[in-house]
Design a protein around this motif. Structure first.
Motif, short mmCIF file in Angstrom:
data_model
loop_
_atom_site.label_atom_id
_atom_site.label_comp_id
_atom_site.label_asym_id
_atom_site.label_seq_id
_atom_site.Cartn_x
_atom_site.Cartn_y
_atom_site.Cartn_z
N GLY A 1 0.86 -0.70 0.26
CA GLY A 1 0.08 0.62 -0.12
C GLY A 1 0.85 1.05 -0.06
N LEU A 2 0.41 2.75 -0.50
CA LEU A 2 1.06 3.68 0.08
C LEU A 2 0.57 4.33 0.73
CD1 LEU A 2 0.55 4.76 -4.57
CD2 LEU A 2 2.42 3.87 -3.27
N VAL A 3 1.77 4.56 1.33
CA VAL A 3 1.99 5.86 2.31
C VAL A 3 3.11 6.95 2.12
CG1 VAL A 3 2.67 6.29 5.17
CG2 VAL A 3 1.35 3.38 3.96
N ILE A 4 2.41 8.39 1.81
CA ILE A 4 3.10 9.61 2.17
C ILE A 4 4.30 10.30 3.32
CG2 ILE A 4 3.61 11.47 0.34
CD1 ILE A 4 3.91 9.14 -1.80
N LYS A 5 5.43 10.24 4.05
CA LYS A 5 5.20 11.06 4.51
C LYS A 5 5.87 12.55 4.14
CE LYS A 5 6.83 12.28 8.98
NZ LYS A 5 6.97 13.78 8.55
N SER A 6 4.99 13.60 4.87
CA SER A 6 4.96 15.08 4.29
C SER A 6 6.49 15.36 6.00
CB SER A 6 3.89 15.68 4.52
OG SER A 6 4.13 17.46 4.66
N HIS A 7 6.55 16.14 5.75
CA HIS A 7 7.13 17.09 6.87
C HIS A 7 6.99 17.63 7.28
CE1 HIS A 7 11.77 16.65 4.60
NE2 HIS A 7 11.36 17.82 4.00
N GLY A 8 7.38 17.52 9.15
CA GLY A 8 6.06 18.09 9.96
C GLY A 8 5.73 19.14 9.73
N GLY A 9 6.67 19.80 9.84
CA GLY A 9 6.62 21.72 10.00
C GLY A 9 6.93 22.54 8.74
N THR A 10 5.89 21.63 6.99
CA THR A 10 6.08 22.37 6.64
C THR A 10 4.59 23.01 6.32
OG1 THR A 10 5.74 21.75 3.61
CG2 THR A 10 4.75 20.42 5.51
N ASP A 11 4.45 24.31 5.21
CA ASP A 11 3.22 25.27 5.39
C ASP A 11 2.43 24.48 4.20
OD1 ASP A 11 4.45 24.32 2.84
OD2 ASP A 11 4.97 27.21 2.81
N ALA A 12 1.18 25.04 3.78
CA ALA A 12 0.19 24.07 2.82
C ALA A 12 0.71 23.87 1.56
CB ALA A 12 -1.53 25.42 3.00
N GLU A 13 1.46 24.75 1.49
CA GLU A 13 1.86 24.50 -0.10
C GLU A 13 2.57 23.01 -0.04
OE1 GLU A 13 2.47 24.59 -3.83
OE2 GLU A 13 1.12 26.41 -2.53
N GLY A 14 3.39 23.15 0.59
CA GLY A 14 4.04 22.33 1.28
C GLY A 14 3.80 21.01 1.23
N PHE A 15 2.28 20.74 1.95
CA PHE A 15 1.38 19.27 1.92
C PHE A 15 0.89 19.75 0.37
CE2 PHE A 15 -2.05 16.99 3.56
CZ PHE A 15 -1.77 16.05 4.59
N ALA A 16 0.49 20.09 -0.06
CA ALA A 16 -0.13 20.17 -0.97
C ALA A 16 0.34 19.52 -2.41
CB ALA A 16 -0.79 21.27 -1.44
N SER A 17 1.76 19.33 -2.41
CA SER A 17 2.75 18.94 -2.99
C SER A 17 3.12 17.30 -3.05
CB SER A 17 4.01 19.15 -2.51
OG SER A 17 4.45 20.70 -2.87
N ALA A 18 2.51 17.07 -1.10
CA ALA A 18 2.29 15.64 -1.08
C ALA A 18 1.61 14.85 -1.16
CB ALA A 18 2.72 15.56 0.21
N VAL A 19 0.67 15.63 -1.51
CA VAL A 19 -1.18 15.14 -2.21
C VAL A 19 -0.92 14.65 -3.24
CG1 VAL A 19 -3.30 15.48 -1.86
CG2 VAL A 19 -2.68 15.88 -0.03
#
Length: 354
Positions: free
Chosen positions: A298-316
């Motif tokens: 299964g696919l799991v993506i880890k985003s940086h904990g300290g990122t902002d909304a733009e960074g989280f959007a990249s992970a999504v």
């Protein structure tokens, strides 16, 4: 119209939780309207934020969770206390049950890996999973793995990482036959640890036709884009990743200080603003945010904990792309070919053994 892709989000993960995750999900939804979300977290905190984002609310289903894994929880503690009830566990579980194509969390990395391994298990033929990162290079982008999951990988595991990274490059970078390099202290075949040299022999002898083994690469080859996939073990990979991120911030600070040094330098900045904006965009770590856990069912993506909304959007968006291009199917197919080739090569040796 693109077929809808459902993603599960650990809304409580990261330094800012829903205040970062939901705006990030909204940005990703605007760019990829076929995304659907299952939001796991504290409904009392999620509901007011969704009320101000009607488009996101219409594309989302909220599932309340009583427990949120803290950023300082030990993996064993998080697994013991957060199983079944936490937003992190339930986001991963949605992938296991098939409700979601991928899970994204900005939470505790160790806890996320522990839960993902326990819930999803490793794929058949894979000993240990790896965390893969998309790396900006002079030529475009490459993939580097492992950047923190497996410390001290042996030759078989390094060879597995090459297969995993190659499948990801085909799915995400669109490279039909990606080139693979093993990170080493030199390009000469006699240099390096025995595990790295043994992994090189495995890849030379039995790499599947879907990848092209390049040979050893050095640290400066990573940013140059010499190969599509750079393979290393988690200790060196994590240091390389953190060093690159720190260097990007250092260069940014140097440029900012230089541009503010005098009136002429500020004038020069205004004249070259477009070029500086392009440089800032290329060096922005948010655009490459998202470590992919490879080798799991299964696919799991880890985003940086300290990122902002733009960074989280990249992970999504990364999770969306990987789900659309059937990364798991490509990985399973490549692993089967690799194992079959190795078994065929071993048969003659076994036949002549006394």
């Amino acid at each position: 119209m693109t077929k809808p892709v459902t993603l599960s989000l650990d809304v409580m993960g990261g330094d800012r939780g829903p205040d970062m995750v939901l705006p990030g999900a909204e940005i990703a939804l605007v760019r990829c309207p076929s995304i659907r979300f299952i939001l796991f977290g504290d409904e009392a905190r999620i509901a007011p934020l969704l009320a101000t984002r009607p488009k996101l609310a219409a594309a989302s289903e909220v599932r309340h969770c009583d427990v949120a894994v803290r950023m300082d929880d030990k993996p064993s503690q998080a697994l013991r206390n957060g199983r079944w009830r936490s937003s992190m566990w339930r986001a991963i579980e949605a992938v296991k049950t098939g409700e979601a194509a991928a899970a994204i969390s900005a939470g505790n990395t160790g806890a996320l890996m522990a839960m993902a391994k326990f819930c999803l298990r490793t794929m058949e033929g894979i000993e240990r999973p790896a965390i893969a990162a998309i790396w900006p290079t002079i030529r475009g982008e490459s993939i580097v793995l492992d950047v923190g999951a497996t410390i001290g990988a042996d030759a078989n595991q390094l060879a597995d990482f090459a297969i995993l990274g190659g499948a990801m490059a085909r799915a995400v970078l669109g490279v039909e036959r990606p080139t693979i390099g093993l990170l080493n202290v030199g390009v000469e075949e006699v240099k390096g640890l025995e595990e790295v040299k043994a992994a090189a022999r495995l890849l030379r002898e039995s790499a599947p036709a879907t990848i092209s083994y390049h040979g050893f690469v050095e640290g400066d080859d990573v940013g140059s884009g010499t190969v599509d996939v750079v393979v290393t073990e988690g200790f060196a990979g994590n240091i390389a990743l953190k060093t690159a991120e720190g260097t990007a911030r250092q260069i940014g600070a140097y440029l900012k200080a230089a541009m503010n040094r005098s009136l002429m330098s500020r004038l020069g900045y205004l004249l070259a603003k477009r070029a500086f904006d392009q440089l800032r965009e290329k060096m922005d770590p948010r655009t490459a945010n998202g470590g992919v856990f490879l080798g799991l069912n299964g696919l799991v993506i880890k985003s940086h904990g300290g990122t902002d909304a733009e960074g989280f959007a990249s992970a999504v968006e990364l999770a969306f792309d990987m789900a659309r291009y059937d990364l798991q199917v490509k990985i399973a197919d490549d692993i089967r070919r690799f194992r079959a080739d190795r078994e065929r090569l071993a048969e003659p040796a076994a036949a002549v053994a006394p």
